[in-house]
Design an enzyme around this catalytic site. Structure first.
Site, PDB file in Angstrom:
ATOM      1  N   PHE A  23      11.145 -15.054 -21.163  1.00  0.00           N
ATOM      2  CA  PHE A  23      12.369 -15.861 -21.199  1.00  0.00           C
ATOM      3  C   PHE A  23      13.182 -15.728 -19.923  1.00  0.00           C
ATOM      4  O   PHE A  23      14.396 -15.923 -19.929  1.00  0.00           O
ATOM      5  CB  PHE A  23      13.219 -15.502 -22.428  1.00  0.00           C
ATOM      6  N   ILE A  44       2.838 -15.989 -20.689  1.00  0.00           N
ATOM      7  CA  ILE A  44       3.912 -15.152 -21.239  1.00  0.00           C
ATOM      8  C   ILE A  44       4.123 -15.476 -22.722  1.00  0.00           C
ATOM      9  O   ILE A  44       5.181 -15.199 -23.279  1.00  0.00           O
ATOM     10  CB  ILE A  44       5.206 -15.299 -20.414  1.00  0.00           C
ATOM     11  N   GLY A  45       3.091 -16.064 -23.318  1.00  0.00           N
ATOM     12  CA  GLY A  45       3.185 -16.490 -24.708  1.00  0.00           C
ATOM     13  C   GLY A  45       3.248 -18.000 -24.809  1.00  0.00           C
ATOM     14  O   GLY A  45       3.270 -18.579 -25.896  1.00  0.00           O
ATOM     15  N   THR A  61       0.595 -25.794 -28.715  1.00  0.00           N
ATOM     16  CA  THR A  61       1.357 -24.864 -27.880  1.00  0.00           C
ATOM     17  C   THR A  61       2.620 -25.545 -27.350  1.00  0.00           C
ATOM     18  O   THR A  61       3.656 -24.906 -27.187  1.00  0.00           O
ATOM     19  CB  THR A  61       0.509 -24.328 -26.709  1.00  0.00           C
ATOM     20  N   LYS A 119       4.535 -32.782 -17.234  1.00  0.00           N
ATOM     21  CA  LYS A 119       5.805 -32.289 -16.709  1.00  0.00           C
ATOM     22  C   LYS A 119       6.116 -30.986 -17.447  1.00  0.00           C
ATOM     23  O   LYS A 119       5.537 -30.708 -18.493  1.00  0.00           O
ATOM     24  CB  LYS A 119       6.910 -33.332 -16.947  1.00  0.00           C
ATOM     25  N   GLU A 154      11.485 -25.218 -21.071  1.00  0.00           N
ATOM     26  CA  GLU A 154      12.927 -24.994 -21.217  1.00  0.00           C
ATOM     27  C   GLU A 154      13.684 -26.144 -21.881  1.00  0.00           C
ATOM     28  O   GLU A 154      14.773 -25.915 -22.415  1.00  0.00           O
ATOM     29  CB  GLU A 154      13.543 -24.689 -19.843  1.00  0.00           C
TER      30      GLU A 154
HETATM   31 MO1  MOS Z   1      12.441 -18.935 -17.266  1.00  0.00          MO
HETATM   32  S1  MOS Z   1      14.373 -18.515 -17.348  1.00  0.00           S
HETATM   33  O1  MOS Z   1      12.280 -20.169 -16.301  1.00  0.00           O
HETATM   34  O2  MOS Z   1      11.385 -17.772 -17.524  1.00  0.00           O
END
Ligand code: MOS
Length: 733
Positions: A236, A462-463, A630, A696, A700
């Site tokens: 995150f 990262i998951g 995902t 894209k 986030e």
């Molecule tokens: Mo993020 S805050 O772009 O891992």
């Protein structure tokens, strides 16, 4: 070769290829790594926020059972400063001197045979401080303020003049709380020296950056540092910097001449790996009576450590979201005695979106225009700042499809008019424009004699699903089955890749894989160029396609041969090709952005002040979706974080001491299942024309916009406008 436009592998909800490894415990996370002779280290942290250490007594600690050493600023060798990384300067190097800059600053590291011994011995390090008054509080007049710290302020047209003459003027201030990234996986570092070579297992979203940092700090060539992170228990944004504990783990390992492991405790996670900065904003809008924006003026202030720097601008997308001729943005950073803030999912942009999308909602009531209609009246048909066309833009579909699915028509515009029993019901919406980019990235693909492919790069999963989408994409591009592709990532020795952050890795990594796959097919064609036995001889990449483990002529699919046949006939075990993507935000002829709309229904118990999020519909334009499962999971996770931001999360710095008062999962509230309704995610739009694979970033946009949609729904339900987050029960009572 064909692009992967029409296919069967891409787009479907392929299960995570790393799922079985994760659920069986076979996937090694950084803290799972061990070495013979591994020692354990525990960090001692400052209990004041500002001043100096006058005395630090380590004798008792050093004499405790199992202790190998105690390192402090007194006995630490001098370390060089970290480098300026592509995302900005390194955090301050630990143990530079005796100064304390924030509560929770690492002041000693205790290394022992076992974790328990190190933990016990850490308690007997005694520190005397010379305290000074800490600078705390975002409004503190004594705090140093940096103006336009990133040089990103925007001035389009003349916002002041347009505000002065506007028919309708809006002017309000907003506040958002500090929040802390809380990945489930406690951040950990295992460091091991072999002579002058350093190997580090680290919770990072960016192994190449950690390698660069450790090489600079310990004065080593980068080739002598290897950083490994095959799996990460969430990031995150917390893993976008090489934090002081990473350096201290490597330092401790060097000093005791043994491998060393450091695992942060949950409370230490609040002070050691960044957090979403607190913010204050002022938004001024000028509009015509029929709802056309003539001016936007947006001031954003966020907090910073006293000797650190952080690049997460609140106003960054303000000039890109709406067709408004006069826009001015103003950025401020306030230096406080707090632990370094850092990136937290949608950093800055989440806070900025909350203010702008709340302001538009307020304007919609003042003008008597439907909030969605108001946004459509100011729709940015082209990128408003550059005037370039969008490489793709389905924001209009986000609003239309989302409104239909949500049944927005049922919304009675009158505030407080919708009720169900004792529940006040409110509908709220927000729009999201979130720039997408491609960062420099390399990937290497090897096709082996048995017809399988190995993809290697220093990217991370990262998951988010990197393993899975890289597998799908490679399988599609080379005409292989999912099971014939293996991905090797999370290792800084592999071809360099950018951070898994800023929603940029999928675009960057996919472009590099696309390039490598093209080069690989070309390499096979080169091999058979003069090969009389090959039906492919003399053909160019544009003449062929890949399917079922073979390369074939597009005009005659029966004419072709398998990778295995070609390699065997040429007595080769494998062919390898490299691919790369370069830094681009567009080809120069278009602007690229992801878009979204979030629709939220809230219910508020008018007697108890209870706020429930009853429904969420999120419509997302992230271009072509590589993996429905995902991708959906990313958006759902983002929306949950948005619900946390809107209703629960706040990192509380005690105003006098700078201590974080709620640095545990018992005290820092994050949404649990009971706080989260079913989240309906719909993908709209089609392949983007900038990305070679049509995608894209979408990591986030799930979180951006949710807080405004919730606050807007709360207003619709109650008539009470919350311009400060989180919106808590005590305020609603
Ligand atoms: Mo993020 S805050 O772009 O891992």
């Amino acid at each position: 070769m064909t692009t992967a436009e029409s296919n069967t592998i891409i787009g479907v909800g392929v299960d995570r290829v790393d799922g079985p490894r994760k659920v069986t415990g076979a996937a090694p996370y950084p803290s799972d790594f061990s070495y013979d002779g591994l020692a354990h280290a525990v960090l001692v942290q400052s209990t004041i926020a500002a001043g100096t250490i006058s005395r630090i007594e380590t004798e008792d600690s050093e004499a405790a059972p199992g202790v190998l050493t105690v390192v402090t600023h007194d006995n630490s060798p001098a370390l060089a400063d970290g480098p300026i990384t592509p995302l900005g300067p390194s955090p301050p190097t630990p143990f530079r001197d005796n100064r304390i800059l924030h509560h929770g600053q690492h002041v000693a590291i205790v290394v022992a045979q076992t974790q328990e011994q190190a933990t016990a011995a850490a308690r007997s390090v005694r520190i005397e401080y010379q305290q000074s008054t800490p600078i705390l509080g975002i409004e503190n007049p004594d705090a140093a303020v940096l103006r336009n710290p990133w040089g990103l302020e925007l001035h389009r047209g003349d916002a002041e003049a347009a505000l002065a003459s506007a028919e309708v003027v809006y002017d309000e201030t907003f506040a958002t709380a500090a929040e802390t990234n809380n990945p489930m996986g406690l951040f950990a570092t295992v460091a091991c020296w072999e002579k002058n070579r350093l190997t580090v297992h680290d919770c990072t979203q960016w192994p190449v950056m950690v390698r660069q940092t450790l090489a600079a700090v310990f004065d080593l060539p980068e080739s002598d540092v290897r950083v490994l992170v095959p799996y990460l228990g969430g990031g995150f944004g917390a893993g976008l910097r090489a934090w002081p504990h990473v350096i201290l783990a490597a330092l401790a390992a060097r000093l005791v001449d043994r491998p060393v492991k450091v695992v942060l405790t949950r409370p230490q996670m609040f002070t050691s790996i960044g957090h979403r900065a607190q913010s204050r904003q002022r938004v001024r809008l000028g509009s015509t009576k029929d709802g056309r924006l003539v001016a936007i003026d947006h001031e954003g202030t966020s907090t910073l450590g006293v000797e650190d720097f952080n690049i997460d601008p609140i106003t960054m997308t303000t000039g890109s979201a709406y067709a408004c001729p006069n826009v001015a943005t103003h950025d401020r950073l306030v230096r406080l005695n707090i632990a370094s803030p850092g990136a937290m999912r949608g950093p800055g942009k989440v806070e900025g979106n909350f203010a702008i999308e709340s302001a538009l909602d307020e304007l919609s009531y003042e003008l008597g225009v439907d909030p969605i209609e108001l946004r459509l009246r100011n729709y940015a048909e082209v990128h408003p700042q550059s005037g370039l066309p969008w490489s793709s833009n389905a924001l209009r579909d986000c609003y239309r499809v989302g409104a239909e699915r949500f049944d927005w028509r049922r919304r009675d515009p009158a505030v407080g008019s919708m009720r169900e029993g004792h529940w006040l019901v409110g509908y709220g919406a927000a729009g999201v424009t979130f720039g997408s980019y491609q960062a420099p990235c390399q990937a290497r693909i090897t096709v082996e004699r048995n017809g399988t492919a190995l993809v290697r790069s220093a990217a991370t999963d990262i998951g988010t699903g990197t393993y899975t989408i890289a597998t799908q994409l490679t399988a599609e591009l080379l005409g292989l089955e999912i099971g014939q592709v293996k991905i090797e990532i999370g290792d800084s020795d592999l071809p360099p890749a950018p951070q898994s952050g800023g929603s940029g890795l999928a675009m960057s990594h996919s472009a590099a894989i696309h390039d490598a796959a093209g080069n690989l097919v070309r390499a096979f064609l080169d091999l058979v160029a003069d090969d009389e036995n090959s039906p492919l001889r003399g053909n160019a990449p544009s003449d062929v396609g890949c399917a079922a483990g073979r390369v074939h002529l597009l005009e005659d699919p029966a004419a072709g041969e398998s990778y295995t046949e070609i390699l065997a006939r040429h007595a080769l075990n494998e062919i390898t090709a490299d691919g790369r993507a370069d830094l681009e935000t567009g080809r120069g002829d278009s602007a690229t952005s992801a878009f979204a709309a979030h629709f939220v229904e809230v219910r508020i118990d008018k007697d108890l002040g209870l706020l429930r999020i009853a429904r969420v519909v999120s419509t997302i334009d992230a271009g072509r979706v590589l993996n429905e499962k995902t991708a959906r999971s990313q958006i759902i996770g983002g929306v949950v974080m948005g619900i946390g931001m809107a209703t629960l999360e706040e990192t509380i710095f005690e105003s006098a001491t700078g201590r974080i008062a709620n640095a545990t999962f018992g005290d820092y509230l994050i949404p649990v299942n009971a706080d989260v309704p079913d989240i309906d995610v719909i993908f709209v739009g089609g392949p983007d024309s900038f990305s070679p694979v049509g995608i894209k970033g979408l990591g986030e946009i799930g979180v951006v916009g949710v807080a405004a949609a919730v606050a807007n729904a709360v207003y619709h339900a109650t008539g009470r406008r919350f311009r400060s987050l989180p919106i808590t029960v005590d305020q609603l009572l």
